[in-house]
Write a protein that holds these residues in place. Structure first.
Motif, PDB file in Angstrom:
ATOM      1  N   UNK A   1      28.982 -23.643 -32.928  1.00 23.83           N
ATOM      2  CA  UNK A   1      27.657 -23.777 -33.506  1.00 23.83           C
ATOM      3  C   UNK A   1      26.618 -23.246 -32.411  1.00 23.83           C
ATOM      4  N   UNK A   2      26.712 -23.970 -31.159  1.00 23.17           N
ATOM      5  CA  UNK A   2      25.650 -23.670 -30.223  1.00 23.17           C
ATOM      6  C   UNK A   2      25.446 -22.186 -29.936  1.00 23.17           C
ATOM      7  N   UNK A   3      26.495 -21.464 -29.718  1.00 24.30           N
ATOM      8  CA  UNK A   3      26.528 -19.890 -29.287  1.00 24.30           C
ATOM      9  C   UNK A   3      26.119 -19.318 -30.846  1.00 24.30           C
ATOM     10  N   UNK A   4      26.462 -19.799 -31.904  1.00 24.97           N
ATOM     11  CA  UNK A   4      26.144 -19.142 -33.060  1.00 24.97           C
ATOM     12  C   UNK A   4      24.648 -19.136 -33.396  1.00 24.97           C
ATOM     13  N   UNK A   5      24.408 -20.498 -32.804  1.00 26.39           N
ATOM     14  CA  UNK A   5      22.590 -20.563 -33.082  1.00 26.39           C
ATOM     15  C   UNK A   5      21.976 -19.643 -32.288  1.00 26.39           C
ATOM     16  N   UNK A   6      22.366 -19.489 -30.964  1.00 26.80           N
ATOM     17  CA  UNK A   6      21.780 -18.643 -29.974  1.00 26.80           C
ATOM     18  C   UNK A   6      21.773 -17.349 -30.424  1.00 26.80           C
ATOM     19  N   UNK A   7      22.858 -16.721 -31.051  1.00 29.65           N
ATOM     20  CA  UNK A   7      22.974 -15.405 -31.549  1.00 29.65           C
ATOM     21  C   UNK A   7      22.177 -15.280 -32.686  1.00 29.65           C
ATOM     22  N   UNK A   8      22.058 -16.043 -33.579  1.00 31.69           N
ATOM     23  CA  UNK A   8      21.389 -15.847 -34.878  1.00 31.69           C
ATOM     24  C   UNK A   8      19.698 -15.742 -34.540  1.00 31.69           C
ATOM     25  N   UNK A   9      19.328 -16.465 -33.566  1.00 26.52           N
ATOM     26  CA  UNK A   9      17.966 -16.501 -33.233  1.00 26.52           C
ATOM     27  C   UNK A   9      17.542 -15.648 -32.322  1.00 26.52           C
ATOM     28  N   UNK A  10      18.580 -14.923 -31.433  1.00 23.20           N
ATOM     29  CA  UNK A  10      18.103 -13.901 -30.483  1.00 23.20           C
ATOM     30  C   UNK A  10      18.309 -12.459 -31.364  1.00 23.20           C
ATOM     31  N   UNK A  11      19.345 -12.147 -32.107  1.00 19.85           N
ATOM     32  CA  UNK A  11      19.529 -10.805 -32.420  1.00 19.85           C
ATOM     33  C   UNK A  11      18.088 -10.257 -33.328  1.00 19.85           C
ATOM     34  N   UNK A  12      18.214  -8.929 -33.120  1.00 16.27           N
ATOM     35  CA  UNK A  12      17.199  -8.230 -33.991  1.00 16.27           C
ATOM     36  C   UNK A  12      17.335  -8.560 -35.628  1.00 16.27           C
ATOM     37  N   UNK A  13      16.677  -8.526 -36.365  1.00 16.31           N
ATOM     38  CA  UNK A  13      16.795  -8.942 -37.498  1.00 16.31           C
ATOM     39  C   UNK A  13      17.660  -7.708 -38.257  1.00 16.31           C
ATOM     40  N   UNK A  14      17.238  -6.566 -38.139  1.00 15.22           N
ATOM     41  CA  UNK A  14      17.692  -5.202 -38.665  1.00 15.22           C
ATOM     42  C   UNK A  14      19.214  -5.098 -38.247  1.00 15.22           C
ATOM     43  N   UNK A  15      19.387  -5.454 -36.892  1.00 19.03           N
ATOM     44  CA  UNK A  15      20.712  -5.307 -36.507  1.00 19.03           C
ATOM     45  C   UNK A  15      21.467  -6.313 -37.134  1.00 19.03           C
ATOM     46  N   UNK A  16      21.009  -7.490 -37.378  1.00 20.89           N
ATOM     47  CA  UNK A  16      21.878  -8.494 -38.002  1.00 20.89           C
ATOM     48  C   UNK A  16      22.043  -8.078 -39.595  1.00 20.89           C
ATOM     49  N   UNK A  17      21.223  -7.544 -40.255  1.00 25.02           N
ATOM     50  CA  UNK A  17      21.379  -7.092 -41.634  1.00 25.02           C
ATOM     51  C   UNK A  17      22.526  -5.967 -41.662  1.00 25.02           C
ATOM     52  N   UNK A  18      22.241  -5.073 -40.729  1.00 22.26           N
ATOM     53  CA  UNK A  18      23.429  -3.758 -40.812  1.00 22.26           C
ATOM     54  C   UNK A  18      24.748  -4.220 -40.380  1.00 22.26           C
ATOM     55  N   UNK A  19      24.763  -5.356 -39.587  1.00 24.48           N
ATOM     56  CA  UNK A  19      26.054  -5.838 -39.419  1.00 24.48           C
ATOM     57  C   UNK A  19      26.643  -6.571 -40.459  1.00 24.48           C
TER      58      UNK A  19
ATOM     59  N   UNK B   1      33.405 -12.374 -32.393  1.00 22.44           N
ATOM     60  CA  UNK B   1      32.699 -12.737 -31.122  1.00 22.44           C
ATOM     61  C   UNK B   1      31.557 -13.873 -31.548  1.00 22.44           C
ATOM     62  N   UNK B   2      30.931 -13.435 -32.477  1.00 21.04           N
ATOM     63  CA  UNK B   2      29.836 -14.220 -32.940  1.00 21.04           C
ATOM     64  C   UNK B   2      29.896 -15.156 -34.152  1.00 21.04           C
ATOM     65  N   UNK B   3      31.235 -15.192 -34.738  1.00 21.28           N
ATOM     66  CA  UNK B   3      31.345 -15.937 -36.053  1.00 21.28           C
ATOM     67  C   UNK B   3      30.451 -15.772 -37.135  1.00 21.28           C
ATOM     68  N   UNK B   4      30.100 -14.583 -37.391  1.00 16.81           N
ATOM     69  CA  UNK B   4      29.160 -14.419 -38.549  1.00 16.81           C
ATOM     70  C   UNK B   4      29.763 -14.537 -39.843  1.00 16.81           C
ATOM     71  N   UNK B   5      31.164 -14.535 -39.896  1.00 16.96           N
ATOM     72  CA  UNK B   5      31.655 -15.047 -41.228  1.00 16.96           C
ATOM     73  C   UNK B   5      30.868 -16.209 -41.807  1.00 16.96           C
TER      74      UNK B   5
END
Length: 353
Positions: free
Chosen positions: A142-160, A68-72
């Motif tokens: 890229x636009x949605x990917x940028x939004x996701x990265x800047x809105x997600x809690x950093x601990x949530x991102x790291x865990x993911x 969904x968020x292209x975090x690869x």
């Protein structure tokens, strides 16, 4: 108009190679979560569904989140920017990263002019986030990917990131780690053997099977990363001063029992393609200048369908390409024919005195 050239001529770039099973894991996640291209990949669509079914349930959820968020893209960005010894080293870097730095390194590089905006977006400035999104508004994700990265809690991102990378690596890569490592290493060694025989631009075109990358003022280095999982595709990325090309490994590199006397498959096909009078004549005509199909037909005195057939063979072995309506000779690949032949003759065994 008269022009006096006081420059030092056209500069080129440095070529470097890097390989790792970590890249293979990140690219595997990218491929598995991009169903639109599954029919074009070397492995059939069912293969990707089978891979995901091997994952634990919690990892499957994170793979869906990644899709969904292209975090690869985040994983690849981090791998591009740093050299990691192994999976543990990579995961440790994510867990111990500063929040702003992790966001900055995860955001896409949009060019040197946007670096300050990228830093501000990573620091949480909403106007900078919007500016970055606007700068790449035509990109697929890229636009949605940028939004996701800047809105997600950093601990949530790291865990993911840790969960999806560790889960995929342990379930998919680890059981075949030795084999995959061998494939990547053999391919890299084969390409490095040609590095001393070809100019930088020729080496890139030959190694990637046809990508013609001309020097750009802002690029000092081209990094070639062999990959097995995304064959037959090549993937391009960019970061500061560096163009990155993840290119498909050759058939010869996949062999589990390398035979130094077995010629490279593509080299066999290329020489076979040239083993015809008409195709040799076409190659010479294209060596002189680019031609349309009609121009080649007129000069060779053959039926247009026959000329097209011969050109298709030359294109299939990466000796000829098409630019607009004109056929062009891939000079780098043609120039690499003899060095590749020589490299094959010298490979393994004892050399004659």
């Amino acid at each position: 108009m008269r022009l006096m050239d006081l420059t030092n001529g056209r500069a080129t770039y440095e070529v470097e190679f890097r390989f790792s099973t970590l890249f293979e894991a990140a690219l595997g996640l990218a491929a598995a979560t991009y169903p639109d291209i599954h029919h074009t990949l070397e492995r059939p669509p069912a293969y990707w569904a089978e891979l995901k079914a091997k994952l634990p349930a919690d990892v499957q959820q994170h793979v869906s989140h990644l899709q969904r968020n292209n975090t690869w893209k985040t994983l690849l960005n981090l791998l591009d920017r740093h050299s990691f010894a192994d999976l543990e080293d990579f995961l440790s870097y994510i867990q111990n990263s500063d929040a702003q730095q992790l966001r900055y390194e995860s955001l896409p590089f949009l060019g040197q002019a946007w670096q300050e905006t990228r830093e501000k977006a990573a620091a949480g400035e909403t106007t900078a986030v919007a500016a970055l999104q606007q700068a790449c508004r035509d990109h697929k994700f890229f636009p949605d990917y940028i939004r996701f990265l800047c809105e997600v809690e950093i601990d949530t991102l790291k865990h993911h990131l840790v969960t999806v990378m560790a889960g995929w690596y342990q379930a998919i890569i680890a059981p075949e780690e030795e084999r995959v490592q061998g494939i990547l290493e053999r391919d890299c060694e084969a390409k490095l053997a040609m590095a001393a025989k070809l100019e930088a631009e020729e080496l890139v075109e030959w190694a990637t099977g046809g990508i013609r990358y001309l020097p750009e003022p802002h690029i000092d280095k081209v990094r070639l990363v062999p990959q097995f999982v995304y064959r037959p595709w090549s993937i391009q990325a960019e970061m500061e001063q560096t163009k990155i090309l993840y290119y498909p490994v050759s058939d010869e590199s996949i062999s589990t029992e390398p035979d130094p006397d077995r010629p490279p498959h593509m080299l066999v096909l290329q020489y076979r393609a040239l083993g015809d009078e008409h195709r040799m004549r076409m190659t010479k005509l294209l060596y002189r200048k680019d031609h349309t199909l009609q121009e080649l037909t007129d000069k060779l005195g053959l039926a247009k369908s026959t000329v097209h057939h011969h050109l298709s063979i030359l294109r299939s072995v990466q000796l000829v390409g098409v630019e607009g309506q004109r056929y062009v000779l891939k000079h780098a690949n043609v120039n690499a024919l003899f060095p590749a032949w020589q490299s094959y003759l010298e490979r393994g065994g004892d050399l004659p005195e």
